[in-house]
Design a protein around this motif. Sequence first.
Motif, PDB file in Angstrom:
ATOM      1  N   ASN A   1       6.479  -1.790   8.308  1.00  0.00           N
ATOM      2  CA  ASN A   1       7.285  -1.299   6.704  1.00  0.00           C
ATOM      3  C   ASN A   1       7.120  -1.505   5.493  1.00  0.00           C
ATOM      4  OD1 ASN A   1       8.876   0.112   8.378  1.00  0.00           O
ATOM      5  ND2 ASN A   1      10.950  -0.988   9.148  1.00  0.00           N
TER       6      ASN A   1
ATOM      7  N   GLU B   1       3.616  -0.490   4.843  1.00  0.00           N
ATOM      8  CA  GLU B   1       3.973   1.454   4.598  1.00  0.00           C
ATOM      9  C   GLU B   1       4.563   1.478   2.669  1.00  0.00           C
ATOM     10  OE1 GLU B   1       3.733   4.894   4.580  1.00  0.00           O
ATOM     11  OE2 GLU B   1       2.805   3.956   6.032  1.00  0.00           O
ATOM     12  N   SER B   2       5.894   0.174   2.971  1.00  0.00           N
ATOM     13  CA  SER B   2       6.254   0.681   0.940  1.00  0.00           C
ATOM     14  C   SER B   2       5.016  -0.026   0.005  1.00  0.00           C
ATOM     15  CB  SER B   2       6.668  -0.672   1.372  1.00  0.00           C
ATOM     16  OG  SER B   2       8.190  -0.642   1.618  1.00  0.00           O
TER      17      SER B   2
ATOM     18  N   ARG C   1       1.628   0.502   0.443  1.00  0.00           N
ATOM     19  CA  ARG C   1       1.055   2.068   0.063  1.00  0.00           C
ATOM     20  C   ARG C   1       1.222   2.990  -0.646  1.00  0.00           C
ATOM     21  NH1 ARG C   1       0.337   1.623   5.544  1.00  0.00           N
ATOM     22  NH2 ARG C   1      -0.794   0.627   6.418  1.00  0.00           N
ATOM     23  N   GLN C   2       2.848   2.636  -0.049  1.00  0.00           N
ATOM     24  CA  GLN C   2       3.604   4.018  -0.986  1.00  0.00           C
ATOM     25  C   GLN C   2       3.760   3.594  -3.171  1.00  0.00           C
ATOM     26  OE1 GLN C   2       7.409   5.109   0.243  1.00  0.00           O
ATOM     27  NE2 GLN C   2       6.548   5.715   2.196  1.00  0.00           N
ATOM     28  N   TYR C   3       2.998   2.720  -2.746  1.00  0.00           N
ATOM     29  CA  TYR C   3       3.372   1.816  -4.616  1.00  0.00           C
ATOM     30  C   TYR C   3       1.819   2.172  -4.882  1.00  0.00           C
ATOM     31  CZ  TYR C   3       3.867  -1.236  -8.719  1.00  0.00           C
ATOM     32  OH  TYR C   3       3.817  -1.656  -9.753  1.00  0.00           O
TER      33      TYR C   3
ATOM     34  N   PHE D   1      -0.262   3.919  -3.848  1.00  0.00           N
ATOM     35  CA  PHE D   1      -0.999   4.623  -3.956  1.00  0.00           C
ATOM     36  C   PHE D   1      -0.194   6.320  -4.473  1.00  0.00           C
ATOM     37  CE2 PHE D   1      -3.373   2.813  -0.918  1.00  0.00           C
ATOM     38  CZ  PHE D   1      -4.584   2.372  -1.451  1.00  0.00           C
ATOM     39  N   SER D   2       1.450   5.451  -4.949  1.00  0.00           N
ATOM     40  CA  SER D   2       1.896   6.982  -5.869  1.00  0.00           C
ATOM     41  C   SER D   2       1.237   6.987  -7.210  1.00  0.00           C
ATOM     42  CB  SER D   2       3.302   6.712  -5.406  1.00  0.00           C
ATOM     43  OG  SER D   2       3.534   5.272  -6.258  1.00  0.00           O
TER      44      SER D   2
ATOM     45  N   TYR E   1       1.365   7.680 -11.406  1.00  0.00           N
ATOM     46  CA  TYR E   1       1.813   6.548 -12.050  1.00  0.00           C
ATOM     47  C   TYR E   1       2.536   8.296 -13.025  1.00  0.00           C
ATOM     48  CZ  TYR E   1       2.664   4.077 -16.147  1.00  0.00           C
ATOM     49  OH  TYR E   1       3.670   3.599 -17.484  1.00  0.00           O
TER      50      TYR E   1
END
Length: 150
Positions: free
Chosen positions: A135, A138-139, A141-143, A145-146, A148
């Motif tokens: 978890n 994953e958090s 990665r999302q931060y 690669f999301s 800006y």
Amino acid sequence: MILHNFKIDCILREKSSSVYFVNEADSVSSTITLMNRAKIGSVMVLCKHQYTGIFTERDALTRVLAEKLDPDKTVVGDVMTRDYVSIDENYTLEETMRLMTQSRVRHLPVFHKNLLIGMVSIGDVTRKLLEINHNEAESLRQYLFSGYSG
């Protein structure tokens, strides 16, 4: 990973609340049959409604098999671990891991006051650590690669 934020009850809520018991006078053979059927590595041992010990796979190996005792004739009370280590429901995952490592145990009874509310194994702790790591990764990665939005 902040393991001191996770109480051990987070593991108990996710697993079966079944705790298996045998009496001191039960045979090792019947106890091992129960453990195999339930796919568990330990059982609590009772005498006159009091917890008097824990019987584990290690007890079966070191105190029965290695000593060449007959499991049909040997009673659990003679080969169980009397001075077992246990934890309170408020222990953190970090404290539980430290205690398991220092005490060299793989099964810990969990108590709420004097009431046994569950059993935690090293496998349960490892699964929870893997889940927390997954978890957290994953958090991140999302931060990272999301896009800006600013």
